[in-house]
Design a protein around this motif. Sequence first.
Motif, PDB file in Angstrom:
ATOM      1  N   ASN A   3      -6.112   5.475  -7.460  1.00 26.30           N
ATOM      2  CA  ASN A   3      -6.574   4.095  -7.369  1.00 26.30           C
ATOM      3  C   ASN A   3      -5.466   3.043  -7.410  1.00 26.30           C
ATOM      4  O   ASN A   3      -5.744   1.863  -7.195  1.00 26.30           O
ATOM      5  CB  ASN A   3      -7.562   3.805  -8.500  1.00 26.30           C
ATOM      6  N   GLU A   4      -4.217   3.433  -7.709  1.00 22.80           N
ATOM      7  CA  GLU A   4      -3.128   2.457  -7.781  1.00 22.80           C
ATOM      8  C   GLU A   4      -2.047   2.738  -6.739  1.00 22.80           C
ATOM      9  O   GLU A   4      -1.523   1.809  -6.116  1.00 22.80           O
ATOM     10  CB  GLU A   4      -2.536   2.447  -9.194  1.00 22.80           C
ATOM     11  N   ILE A   5      -1.684   3.980  -6.587  1.00 24.55           N
ATOM     12  CA  ILE A   5      -0.850   4.439  -5.478  1.00 24.55           C
ATOM     13  C   ILE A   5      -1.445   5.766  -5.020  1.00 24.55           C
ATOM     14  O   ILE A   5      -2.348   6.302  -5.662  1.00 24.55           O
ATOM     15  CB  ILE A   5       0.629   4.618  -5.875  1.00 24.55           C
ATOM     16  N   ASN A   6      -0.938   6.306  -3.930  1.00 27.75           N
ATOM     17  CA  ASN A   6      -1.282   7.669  -3.507  1.00 27.75           C
ATOM     18  C   ASN A   6      -0.004   8.504  -3.477  1.00 27.75           C
ATOM     19  O   ASN A   6       1.104   7.969  -3.315  1.00 27.75           O
ATOM     20  CB  ASN A   6      -1.932   7.683  -2.134  1.00 27.75           C
ATOM     21  N   CYS A  11       0.898  -1.161   0.000  1.00 27.15           N
ATOM     22  CA  CYS A  11       0.000   0.000   0.000  1.00 27.15           C
ATOM     23  C   CYS A  11       0.930   1.202   0.000  1.00 27.15           C
ATOM     24  O   CYS A  11       1.501   1.566   1.028  1.00 27.15           O
ATOM     25  CB  CYS A  11      -0.896  -0.020   1.233  1.00 27.15           C
ATOM     26  N   TYR A  12       1.089   1.829  -1.161  1.00 23.68           N
ATOM     27  CA  TYR A  12       2.218   2.728  -1.379  1.00 23.68           C
ATOM     28  C   TYR A  12       1.785   4.185  -1.459  1.00 23.68           C
ATOM     29  O   TYR A  12       0.909   4.541  -2.248  1.00 23.68           O
ATOM     30  CB  TYR A  12       2.926   2.327  -2.664  1.00 23.68           C
ATOM     31  N   VAL A  19       0.853  13.488   6.083  1.00 23.52           N
ATOM     32  CA  VAL A  19       0.200  13.052   7.317  1.00 23.52           C
ATOM     33  C   VAL A  19      -1.278  12.777   7.073  1.00 23.52           C
ATOM     34  O   VAL A  19      -1.821  11.759   7.531  1.00 23.52           O
ATOM     35  CB  VAL A  19       0.397  14.107   8.425  1.00 23.52           C
ATOM     36  N   GLN A  20      -1.930  13.661   6.330  1.00 23.43           N
ATOM     37  CA  GLN A  20      -3.364  13.515   6.083  1.00 23.43           C
ATOM     38  C   GLN A  20      -3.663  12.246   5.291  1.00 23.43           C
ATOM     39  O   GLN A  20      -4.556  11.458   5.635  1.00 23.43           O
ATOM     40  CB  GLN A  20      -3.881  14.753   5.337  1.00 23.43           C
ATOM     41  N   LYS A  21      -2.904  12.002   4.203  1.00 24.72           N
ATOM     42  CA  LYS A  21      -3.187  10.837   3.352  1.00 24.72           C
ATOM     43  C   LYS A  21      -2.776   9.537   4.029  1.00 24.72           C
ATOM     44  O   LYS A  21      -3.462   8.512   3.889  1.00 24.72           O
ATOM     45  CB  LYS A  21      -2.494  10.996   2.007  1.00 24.72           C
ATOM     46  N   ALA A  22      -1.659   9.555   4.755  1.00 30.73           N
ATOM     47  CA  ALA A  22      -1.259   8.348   5.476  1.00 30.73           C
ATOM     48  C   ALA A  22      -2.281   7.989   6.549  1.00 30.73           C
ATOM     49  O   ALA A  22      -2.637   6.816   6.713  1.00 30.73           O
ATOM     50  CB  ALA A  22       0.121   8.551   6.099  1.00 30.73           C
ATOM     51  N   THR A  23      -2.773   8.982   7.256  1.00 34.69           N
ATOM     52  CA  THR A  23      -3.780   8.741   8.295  1.00 34.69           C
ATOM     53  C   THR A  23      -5.059   8.184   7.686  1.00 34.69           C
ATOM     54  O   THR A  23      -5.684   7.255   8.236  1.00 34.69           O
ATOM     55  CB  THR A  23      -4.075  10.041   9.062  1.00 34.69           C
ATOM     56  N   GLU A  24      -5.453   8.747   6.551  1.00 39.75           N
ATOM     57  CA  GLU A  24      -6.648   8.238   5.857  1.00 39.75           C
ATOM     58  C   GLU A  24      -6.473   6.765   5.488  1.00 39.75           C
ATOM     59  O   GLU A  24      -7.393   5.956   5.670  1.00 39.75           O
ATOM     60  CB  GLU A  24      -6.908   9.069   4.601  1.00 39.75           C
ATOM     61  N   LEU A  25      -5.296   6.404   4.975  1.00 42.50           N
ATOM     62  CA  LEU A  25      -5.052   5.010   4.602  1.00 42.50           C
ATOM     63  C   LEU A  25      -5.020   4.103   5.827  1.00 42.50           C
ATOM     64  O   LEU A  25      -5.539   2.976   5.786  1.00 42.50           O
ATOM     65  CB  LEU A  25      -3.735   4.902   3.834  1.00 42.50           C
ATOM     66  N   LEU A  26      -4.428   4.574   6.905  1.00 45.82           N
ATOM     67  CA  LEU A  26      -4.378   3.766   8.126  1.00 45.82           C
ATOM     68  C   LEU A  26      -5.777   3.431   8.639  1.00 45.82           C
ATOM     69  O   LEU A  26      -5.986   2.378   9.256  1.00 45.82           O
ATOM     70  CB  LEU A  26      -3.587   4.500   9.214  1.00 45.82           C
ATOM     71  N   ASN A  27      -6.716   4.308   8.360  1.00 45.20           N
ATOM     72  CA  ASN A  27      -8.084   4.130   8.854  1.00 45.20           C
ATOM     73  C   ASN A  27      -9.027   3.505   7.824  1.00 45.20           C
ATOM     74  O   ASN A  27     -10.224   3.394   8.085  1.00 45.20           O
ATOM     75  CB  ASN A  27      -8.658   5.485   9.289  1.00 45.20           C
ATOM     76  N   ASN A  28      -8.498   3.082   6.673  1.00 40.39           N
ATOM     77  CA  ASN A  28      -9.376   2.606   5.601  1.00 40.39           C
ATOM     78  C   ASN A  28      -8.775   1.368   4.943  1.00 40.39           C
ATOM     79  O   ASN A  28      -8.046   1.453   3.960  1.00 40.39           O
ATOM     80  CB  ASN A  28      -9.583   3.716   4.570  1.00 40.39           C
ATOM     81  N   LYS A  29      -9.091   0.199   5.484  1.00 38.54           N
ATOM     82  CA  LYS A  29      -8.522  -1.048   4.949  1.00 38.54           C
ATOM     83  C   LYS A  29      -8.993  -1.312   3.534  1.00 38.54           C
ATOM     84  O   LYS A  29      -8.231  -1.840   2.704  1.00 38.54           O
ATOM     85  CB  LYS A  29      -8.874  -2.232   5.841  1.00 38.54           C
ATOM     86  N   GLU A  30     -10.214  -0.969   3.235  1.00 39.23           N
ATOM     87  CA  GLU A  30     -10.727  -1.206   1.874  1.00 39.23           C
ATOM     88  C   GLU A  30      -9.877  -0.458   0.838  1.00 39.23           C
ATOM     89  O   GLU A  30      -9.528  -1.005  -0.207  1.00 39.23           O
ATOM     90  CB  GLU A  30     -12.183  -0.753   1.783  1.00 39.23           C
ATOM     91  N   LYS A  31      -9.510   0.775   1.158  1.00 40.75           N
ATOM     92  CA  LYS A  31      -8.682   1.544   0.220  1.00 40.75           C
ATOM     93  C   LYS A  31      -7.268   0.978   0.167  1.00 40.75           C
ATOM     94  O   LYS A  31      -6.658   0.924  -0.909  1.00 40.75           O
ATOM     95  CB  LYS A  31      -8.640   3.020   0.620  1.00 40.75           C
ATOM     96  N   ARG A  32      -6.732   0.544   1.295  1.00 46.61           N
ATOM     97  CA  ARG A  32      -5.402  -0.065   1.287  1.00 46.61           C
ATOM     98  C   ARG A  32      -5.372  -1.287   0.381  1.00 46.61           C
ATOM     99  O   ARG A  32      -4.459  -1.458  -0.421  1.00 46.61           O
ATOM    100  CB  ARG A  32      -4.971  -0.450   2.716  1.00 46.61           C
TER     101      ARG A  32
END
Length: 386
Positions: A330-333, A313-314, A342-355
């Motif tokens: 949709n492929e990387i962020n 999850c990159y 910080v904002q995008k990493a936090t969002e990914l940490l809280n969203n397994k479906e997106k990871r």
Amino acid sequence: MRILLSFLQDKVSKPHPVPSYRFWQHYIKNGIGEAGMSYIEVPEVDWAEGLVYDEGSATLQNWQERSWQATINYIKANQQNIDIFLTYLYPKQINTDAIAQIRKMGIPCVNFYCDNIREFKTVPATFRIFDLIWVPEYEALAMYNKAGVKYINLPMPMWVEPELRQYTSLHEQPGVSFIGSKDMLRENLLGQAIQKGLPLSIRGAGWLGQSTAPAFVPGSVYQKLINQVTFVKQQGFSGLAIKGLQQLNKLPIIPVADNHIFPSPDFDEYINITQRSMVTLGINRVPTFKRTHNKPLTYSRLRDIEAPMLAACYLTEYCEGIGQLYDTDNEINVYRTVDELVQKATELLNNKEKRDKLRINGQQRALHDHAIPSSLKKIKRVIFGR
């Protein structure tokens, strides 16, 4: 396609005292095999040895004479088995007369180089002798267009073992991980992100008990003058001006707390951390004398190909051309600032479906479009029209 290969192979048990290089031949050789192509090598030539010697030195000249004569002799004896000469040569290693002779024998010559914008202000004159230059950095294309040197823009040559490509639902390791050597730009970015609360783990050369500041070595006024002249030759007067600005306006380093730093991983740990971290971080800024530290030079690195191939999850730093490699939603962020990191990493940490979506889509894109077999087939079409 049958390839005569010069990709920093060596002939020594212990690597030469130059920056890490042995992984390149591992990647390209396996990629050639996966493409259904073959390679041969000049048996007696240590290509990496040419990086050891100073430009203009007698030792470099001796290496060139030995190596290129052996290469010409080998080609003459094996010409019927060679379709193309694929190289990774630094400018100081190149013998233009030898390359011209090889081309006259009807063998096209293609050179890969991956630090164009970091190392060069203009395309090196020795690169003009090649039929084609493999250029991975999007930012370097304007330089090649201006020079009128024929190039092909292809990703960094990266290969991962097939058993590491099978995506399954992974047992994730919590937090955000970064693996890479320490420099002041990385330290400052990561220090700010940690200060803002991001759960980061950091591994790589230089992070454990090693300062990023160079040691002061006293020298004579004459030696300092010589160093200054050499610097101007390499970086130009604009580089000298930027160096002065950097010394006047030093980047305020925000140190990384020790509890965020871990030992450098071995190969298996490296793969495991890259694949299993909830978020794997890339940093594309580099310290140079082309830009000030407040507006650093950025370009896509090998990690931008490797991590997605491993189904990470990159999240990586934005640079020109990254949108041509991936769909950055949709492929990387990607991030542009520490706040966006910080904002995008936090969002990914809280969203397994997106990871999971990034892992699957990123890996499919990297393996399908950015793998070595795809690049070699594109080179073949450009050179041979098929």
